[in-house]
Design an enzyme around this catalytic site. Sequence first.
Site, PDB file in Angstrom:
ATOM      1  N   GLU A   1       0.697  -1.242   0.037  1.00 50.40           N
ATOM      2  CA  GLU A   1      -0.156   0.034   0.009  1.00 50.40           C
ATOM      3  C   GLU A   1       0.797   1.154   0.186  1.00 50.40           C
ATOM      4  OE1 GLU A   1      -0.219  -2.684   1.948  1.00 50.40           O
ATOM      5  OE2 GLU A   1      -2.401  -3.201   2.568  1.00 50.40           O
TER       6      GLU A   1
ATOM      7  N   CYS B   1       0.110   1.705   7.417  1.00 52.39           N
ATOM      8  CA  CYS B   1      -0.159   2.089   6.002  1.00 52.39           C
ATOM      9  C   CYS B   1      -1.604   2.830   6.187  1.00 52.39           C
ATOM     10  CB  CYS B   1      -0.660   0.926   5.110  1.00 52.39           C
ATOM     11  SG  CYS B   1       0.842   0.029   4.467  1.00 52.39           S
TER      12      CYS B   1
HETATM   13  N1  THU Z   1       2.143  -6.583   4.077  1.00 52.40           N
HETATM   14  C1  THU Z   1       1.443  -5.697   3.230  1.00 52.40           C
HETATM   15  O1  THU Z   1       2.252  -5.539   2.123  1.00 52.40           O
HETATM   16  N2  THU Z   1       0.659  -5.041   3.452  1.00 52.40           N
HETATM   17  C2  THU Z   1      -0.086  -4.994   4.537  1.00 52.40           C
HETATM   18  O2  THU Z   1      -1.282  -4.460   4.591  1.00 52.40           O
HETATM   19  C3  THU Z   1       0.104  -6.022   5.395  1.00 52.40           C
HETATM   20  C4  THU Z   1       1.485  -6.981   5.147  1.00 52.40           C
HETATM   21  C5  THU Z   1       3.217  -7.489   3.871  1.00 52.40           C
HETATM   22  C6  THU Z   1       4.556  -6.983   4.727  1.00 52.40           C
HETATM   23  C7  THU Z   1       5.326  -8.193   4.663  1.00 52.40           C
HETATM   24  O3  THU Z   1       6.170  -8.342   3.446  1.00 52.40           O
HETATM   25  C8  THU Z   1       4.027  -9.372   4.363  1.00 52.40           C
HETATM   26  O4  THU Z   1       3.081  -8.501   3.960  1.00 52.40           O
HETATM   27  C9  THU Z   1       3.781 -10.039   5.666  1.00 52.40           C
HETATM   28  O5  THU Z   1       3.612  -9.452   6.680  1.00 52.40           O
END
Ligand code: THU
Length: 134
Positions: free
Chosen positions: A58, A92
Site C-alpha cells: 500500500e 499503512c
Molecule cells: N504486508 C503488506 O504489504 N500490506 C499489508 O497491509 C500487510 C502486510 C506485507 C508485509 C510483509 O512483506 C508481508 O505482507 C507479511 O507481513
Amino acid sequence: MKDWDEQCLLAAAAEARSKAYAPYSRFAVGAALLTNSGKIFPGANVENASFGLTICAERVAAVQAIMAGELSWRALAVVTAGPQPVTPCGACRQFLAEFAPELEILLGVVDGGAGQHTNLRALLPAAFALTEDR
Ligand code: THU
C-alpha cells in the site's frame, strides 16, 4: 453506477502483486491506487533481510502516486492469496490517511471475483493528526 471499474483496479493490484519481493514471509501483496485524475499506481511489498525495513504494498503504491504529483486519491485495491482478503496494516492506514482520510478500499483475493468494500475512515476512525496548539 460507479465512476470507476472495480475489476480493473483489482486486476491492477493482482498484476502488481506479481512484483512482490517477499522471500521471508512468502506472503505477496499487491496494491493499486486510483487517483481522482484516473491514473492507477501499482505497489507490491518489498521485504528485507532486516525484517523491520519491509515496505508494504500500500505504501509503495502511495509513494509512487505522490512522486508523480498525484495527491488526490479515489480508491485503493489490495490483493493477496486467498482464502480471505486482508486489510491494510495500521502503519499503512495512518500513512494513507495523511492524503485521503475517506479513501475507498477494495479488498480482493487472487482469482476471487468481486472484492469487499471498506473505507479508511472505518478502518482508522481516530487517525493521528498534528494539532496547532502544541
Ligand atoms: N504486508 C503488506 O504489504 N500490506 C499489508 O497491509 C500487510 C502486510 C506485507 C508485509 C510483509 O512483506 C508481508 O505482507 C507479511 O507481513
